[in-house]
Design a protein around this motif. Structure first.
Motif, PDB file in Angstrom:
ATOM      1  N   GLU A   1      12.543 -45.128  36.199  1.00  0.00           N
ATOM      2  CA  GLU A   1      14.052 -45.288  35.766  1.00  0.00           C
ATOM      3  C   GLU A   1      13.860 -45.310  34.160  1.00  0.00           C
ATOM      4  O   GLU A   1      12.609 -45.417  33.758  1.00  0.00           O
ATOM      5  CB  GLU A   1      14.973 -45.775  36.053  1.00  0.00           C
ATOM      6  CG  GLU A   1      13.935 -47.990  36.478  1.00  0.00           C
ATOM      7  CD  GLU A   1      14.734 -48.825  37.205  1.00  0.00           C
ATOM      8  OE1 GLU A   1      16.048 -49.117  36.380  1.00  0.00           O
ATOM      9  OE2 GLU A   1      14.562 -49.587  37.585  1.00  0.00           O
ATOM     10  N   TYR A   2      15.272 -45.168  33.147  1.00  0.00           N
ATOM     11  CA  TYR A   2      15.216 -45.872  32.032  1.00  0.00           C
ATOM     12  C   TYR A   2      16.023 -46.880  32.310  1.00  0.00           C
ATOM     13  O   TYR A   2      17.172 -47.365  32.758  1.00  0.00           O
ATOM     14  CB  TYR A   2      15.718 -44.611  31.282  1.00  0.00           C
ATOM     15  CG  TYR A   2      16.417 -45.029  29.819  1.00  0.00           C
ATOM     16  CD1 TYR A   2      15.521 -45.136  28.813  1.00  0.00           C
ATOM     17  CD2 TYR A   2      17.700 -45.818  29.618  1.00  0.00           C
ATOM     18  CE1 TYR A   2      15.450 -45.472  27.492  1.00  0.00           C
ATOM     19  CE2 TYR A   2      17.552 -45.917  28.484  1.00  0.00           C
ATOM     20  CZ  TYR A   2      16.361 -46.315  27.401  1.00  0.00           C
ATOM     21  OH  TYR A   2      16.624 -46.448  26.123  1.00  0.00           O
ATOM     22  N   ASN A   3      15.342 -47.622  31.510  1.00  0.00           N
ATOM     23  CA  ASN A   3      15.536 -49.725  32.285  1.00  0.00           C
ATOM     24  C   ASN A   3      15.275 -49.862  30.859  1.00  0.00           C
ATOM     25  O   ASN A   3      14.366 -50.758  30.248  1.00  0.00           O
ATOM     26  CB  ASN A   3      14.947 -50.269  33.659  1.00  0.00           C
ATOM     27  CG  ASN A   3      15.577 -51.005  33.495  1.00  0.00           C
ATOM     28  OD1 ASN A   3      15.761 -51.928  32.933  1.00  0.00           O
ATOM     29  ND2 ASN A   3      15.837 -51.652  35.082  1.00  0.00           N
TER      30      ASN A   3
ATOM     31  N   ALA B   1       1.455 -38.331  30.556  1.00  0.00           N
ATOM     32  CA  ALA B   1       1.470 -39.144  32.101  1.00  0.00           C
ATOM     33  C   ALA B   1       0.793 -38.451  33.092  1.00  0.00           C
ATOM     34  O   ALA B   1       0.146 -39.057  33.876  1.00  0.00           O
ATOM     35  CB  ALA B   1       3.031 -39.603  32.065  1.00  0.00           C
ATOM     36  N   ASP B   2       0.266 -37.334  33.085  1.00  0.00           N
ATOM     37  CA  ASP B   2      -0.323 -36.493  33.593  1.00  0.00           C
ATOM     38  C   ASP B   2      -1.614 -37.373  34.583  1.00  0.00           C
ATOM     39  O   ASP B   2      -2.665 -36.494  35.332  1.00  0.00           O
ATOM     40  CB  ASP B   2      -0.071 -34.978  33.861  1.00  0.00           C
ATOM     41  CG  ASP B   2      -0.846 -35.051  32.591  1.00  0.00           C
ATOM     42  OD1 ASP B   2      -0.748 -35.284  31.441  1.00  0.00           O
ATOM     43  OD2 ASP B   2      -1.707 -33.296  32.171  1.00  0.00           O
TER      44      ASP B   2
ATOM     45  N   ILE C   1       5.155 -47.669  29.491  1.00  0.00           N
ATOM     46  CA  ILE C   1       5.919 -47.310  29.430  1.00  0.00           C
ATOM     47  C   ILE C   1       6.622 -45.680  28.554  1.00  0.00           C
ATOM     48  O   ILE C   1       6.077 -45.374  27.792  1.00  0.00           O
ATOM     49  CB  ILE C   1       6.558 -48.483  28.371  1.00  0.00           C
ATOM     50  CG1 ILE C   1       6.381 -50.044  29.157  1.00  0.00           C
ATOM     51  CG2 ILE C   1       8.874 -48.195  28.692  1.00  0.00           C
ATOM     52  CD1 ILE C   1       7.063 -51.161  27.822  1.00  0.00           C
ATOM     53  N   GLY C   2       7.504 -45.134  29.339  1.00  0.00           N
ATOM     54  CA  GLY C   2       7.872 -43.979  28.037  1.00  0.00           C
ATOM     55  C   GLY C   2       8.052 -42.620  29.997  1.00  0.00           C
ATOM     56  O   GLY C   2       8.070 -42.554  30.847  1.00  0.00           O
TER      57      GLY C   2
ATOM     58  N   GLY D   1       9.126 -45.282  33.571  1.00  0.00           N
ATOM     59  CA  GLY D   1       9.598 -44.307  33.432  1.00  0.00           C
ATOM     60  C   GLY D   1      10.147 -43.125  33.757  1.00  0.00           C
ATOM     61  O   GLY D   1       9.941 -43.313  35.059  1.00  0.00           O
ATOM     62  N   THR D   2      10.611 -42.278  33.288  1.00  0.00           N
ATOM     63  CA  THR D   2      10.915 -41.217  34.163  1.00  0.00           C
ATOM     64  C   THR D   2      11.052 -39.655  33.429  1.00  0.00           C
ATOM     65  O   THR D   2       9.793 -39.578  32.108  1.00  0.00           O
ATOM     66  CB  THR D   2      12.653 -40.892  34.258  1.00  0.00           C
ATOM     67  OG1 THR D   2      13.173 -40.638  32.587  1.00  0.00           O
ATOM     68  CG2 THR D   2      12.962 -41.895  34.683  1.00  0.00           C
ATOM     69  N   GLY D   3      10.313 -38.744  34.382  1.00  0.00           N
ATOM     70  CA  GLY D   3       9.753 -37.170  33.934  1.00  0.00           C
ATOM     71  C   GLY D   3       9.840 -36.169  35.168  1.00  0.00           C
ATOM     72  O   GLY D   3      10.859 -36.417  35.800  1.00  0.00           O
ATOM     73  N   ASP D   4       8.844 -35.769  35.006  1.00  0.00           N
ATOM     74  CA  ASP D   4       7.946 -34.293  35.802  1.00  0.00           C
ATOM     75  C   ASP D   4       8.123 -35.540  36.742  1.00  0.00           C
ATOM     76  O   ASP D   4       7.977 -36.542  37.548  1.00  0.00           O
ATOM     77  CB  ASP D   4       6.762 -34.610  35.963  1.00  0.00           C
ATOM     78  CG  ASP D   4       6.065 -33.690  36.448  1.00  0.00           C
ATOM     79  OD1 ASP D   4       5.618 -33.326  37.611  1.00  0.00           O
ATOM     80  OD2 ASP D   4       6.105 -32.155  35.856  1.00  0.00           O
ATOM     81  N   GLN D   5       9.147 -34.751  37.699  1.00  0.00           N
ATOM     82  CA  GLN D   5       9.227 -34.494  39.491  1.00  0.00           C
ATOM     83  C   GLN D   5       7.848 -34.520  40.652  1.00  0.00           C
ATOM     84  O   GLN D   5       8.114 -35.615  41.668  1.00  0.00           O
ATOM     85  CB  GLN D   5      10.653 -33.862  40.170  1.00  0.00           C
ATOM     86  CG  GLN D   5      11.950 -33.549  39.527  1.00  0.00           C
ATOM     87  CD  GLN D   5      12.534 -34.772  39.659  1.00  0.00           C
ATOM     88  OE1 GLN D   5      13.234 -35.632  40.866  1.00  0.00           O
ATOM     89  NE2 GLN D   5      12.718 -35.735  38.075  1.00  0.00           N
ATOM     90  N   ASN D   6       7.260 -34.205  40.677  1.00  0.00           N
ATOM     91  CA  ASN D   6       6.073 -34.303  40.904  1.00  0.00           C
ATOM     92  C   ASN D   6       5.479 -34.850  40.885  1.00  0.00           C
ATOM     93  O   ASN D   6       4.405 -35.557  41.817  1.00  0.00           O
ATOM     94  CB  ASN D   6       4.995 -32.675  40.832  1.00  0.00           C
ATOM     95  CG  ASN D   6       5.334 -31.469  41.065  1.00  0.00           C
ATOM     96  OD1 ASN D   6       6.652 -31.801  42.522  1.00  0.00           O
ATOM     97  ND2 ASN D   6       5.437 -30.268  40.504  1.00  0.00           N
ATOM     98  N   LEU D   7       4.952 -35.751  39.116  1.00  0.00           N
ATOM     99  CA  LEU D   7       4.570 -37.084  38.608  1.00  0.00           C
ATOM    100  C   LEU D   7       5.153 -37.526  39.355  1.00  0.00           C
ATOM    101  O   LEU D   7       4.351 -38.935  39.615  1.00  0.00           O
ATOM    102  CB  LEU D   7       4.470 -36.950  37.277  1.00  0.00           C
ATOM    103  CG  LEU D   7       3.639 -38.395  36.674  1.00  0.00           C
ATOM    104  CD1 LEU D   7       2.205 -38.104  37.376  1.00  0.00           C
ATOM    105  CD2 LEU D   7       3.579 -37.910  35.449  1.00  0.00           C
TER     106      LEU D   7
END
Length: 430
Positions: free
Chosen positions: A353-355, A304-305, A295-296, A327-333
């Motif tokens: 998503e952020y939930n 996360a990578d 989660i994050g 979670g959300t973040g780096d688009q490629n990941l």
């Protein structure tokens, strides 16, 4: 004591990470505290009722920007809560970025407007705050402005505390932007400088009465690895201290949490199994396997990578577990994880998503939470997880080191690994 927290985040109004959790919890446990944040257009903020307590203008170069200080009329948060409405600057649904994850291009101007407006308001009060507590670089200019800002002389001498929640981000900008700042007393300009840039984080470390961070181990780490501020933190060691973060056990209570499907009653085993069943059904995962959750933010800092290679490595060795990533973040990941969820069904699924509600359910229903962070000042996820009966698997760094003793140690309550690589993390999962 009247303590006023000035921050970019505060849960439940606006949260992007642990900063929001801390600022939303700490004031509840202080006898007389208030919080001031920008008035973003988040769902929670827009759903509340406010009363205007002050209107005014701040200077940005040759222009003026209007602001409106508004106080939340409800007392449900447990502390006084104020937002600063600055039209065209913060009236956006995102805190730092738009819905596509693109950072706002005017972050510097927004930050300078917010800090000035907060100080104009505090300086106008008949009863001044006894302590101004600033959080991260977004408020890093406040300790300087309190002592040397010519527009804020009524606050001069007010004690300031500055907390570093994440020393990776300094908010530094070029001296070419100096014209955006409020007027300073003669001789104060040099306090802004670090490595030939204006560095709000460095400025706060120099000017605040006390500098804290969110765990003892992270303070030690900052003195050797803080993106160029190592010497400064070592030289200011007398006023620095690491104070371990905590969580609000009333908000995070598995017996009463309204965001989880099945609250804890008498049987921990039953509570865990019922909530896990909800998750594996929702995400189409194997019911008979251990459930491991991340989660994050899907960013390098959180490790996360490492997830795609690690999950592939783990499953390719014939080991079996179910994984959920939120979670959300780096688009490629994000794209890579979404593709893996398709190919590795029913062992992996993702919610990009952020939930907040889903996060609570994951803490309640997962068997393990995985935190492979490169940097973790304190980390709250492992505390939430332990509160909800979920075992943390963490890299031994920062606050994770301080809060999750390994099962091989006395009072062990989690699983540690040291090196940031697939082999060490894979062994911890195994």
């Amino acid at each position: 004591m009247r303590i006023v927290h000035v921050s970019a985040e505060c849960y439940p109004a606006a949260k992007a990470g642990g900063l929001g959790d801390v600022v939303g919890s700490l004031p509840k446990f202080q006898k007389d505290a208030a919080v001031i944040i920008p008035k973003y257009h988040t769902k929670w903020i827009l759903a509340q009722e406010y009363e205007s307590v002050q209107q005014g203008v701040v200077r940005i170069h040759h222009g003026q920007v209007h602001y409106d200080i508004q106080r939340l009329t409800s007392t449900d948060l447990g502390f006084e809560f104020l937002v600063i409405d600055i039209p065209t600057k913060f009236d956006r649904p995102g805190i730092y970025a738009d819905s596509n994850g693109n950072n706002f291009g005017d972050e510097l101007e927004r930050s300078i407007c917010f800090q000035q407006a907060a100080l104009h308001y505090l300086g106008s009060l008949d009863e001044k705050p006894e302590v101004i507590h600033c959080h991260d670089h977004h408020t890093g200019l406040i300790p300087l402005l309190v002592e040397y800002g010519t527009d804020f002389r009524s606050l001069k001498g007010t004690p300031t505390v500055f907390t570093i929640h994440n020393g990776v981000y300094h908010g530094a900008f070029s001296w070419e932007k100096y014209y955006l700042l409020p007027y300073l007393e003669s001789g104060a300009k040099g306090l802004l400088d670090w490595n030939n840039t204006i560095n709000p984080l460095a400025c706060a470390i120099k000017c605040a009465w006390k500098v804290t961070t969110v765990s003892q181990s992270y303070m030690e780490e900052l003195r050797t690895q803080s993106n160029g501020l190592e010497y400064l933190l070592r030289s200011e060691w007398r006023k620095t201290i690491g104070i371990l973060n905590g969580i609000d056990a009333k908000t995070w209570d598995p017996k009463k949490d309204p965001l989880i499907k099945h609250n804890l009653k008498k049987s921990v085993a039953r509570y865990k199994s019922q909530n896990k069943k909800e998750l594996v059904t929702q995400f189409g995962l194997r019911k008979d396997l251990p459930l491991i959750t991340f989660i994050g933010r899907l960013v390098r800092e959180k490790g996360a990578d490492l997830l795609p290679e690690l999950i592939n490595y783990f499953l390719a060795q014939g080991k079996e577990a179910s994984f959920i990533i939120l979670g959300t973040g780096d688009q490629n990941l994000q794209g890579r994880l979404a593709s893996m969820a398709y190919h590795f069904s029913p062992y992996l699924n993702v919610a990009l998503e952020y939930n907040e509600s889903l996060a609570h359910q994951l803490y309640a229903g997962s068997d393990f939470i995985f935190m492979p962070s490169r940097v973790e000042p304190c980390g709250l996820n492992q505390m939430f997880a332990m509160r909800y009966g979920t075992v943390p698997i963490v890299r031994k760094i920062g606050g994770l080191k301080d809060t999750v003793p390994d099962i091989g140690e006395e009072n062990g309550r989690g699983i540690n690994f040291t090196h940031f690589n697939v082999e060490d993390a894979g062994l911890a999962l195994f």
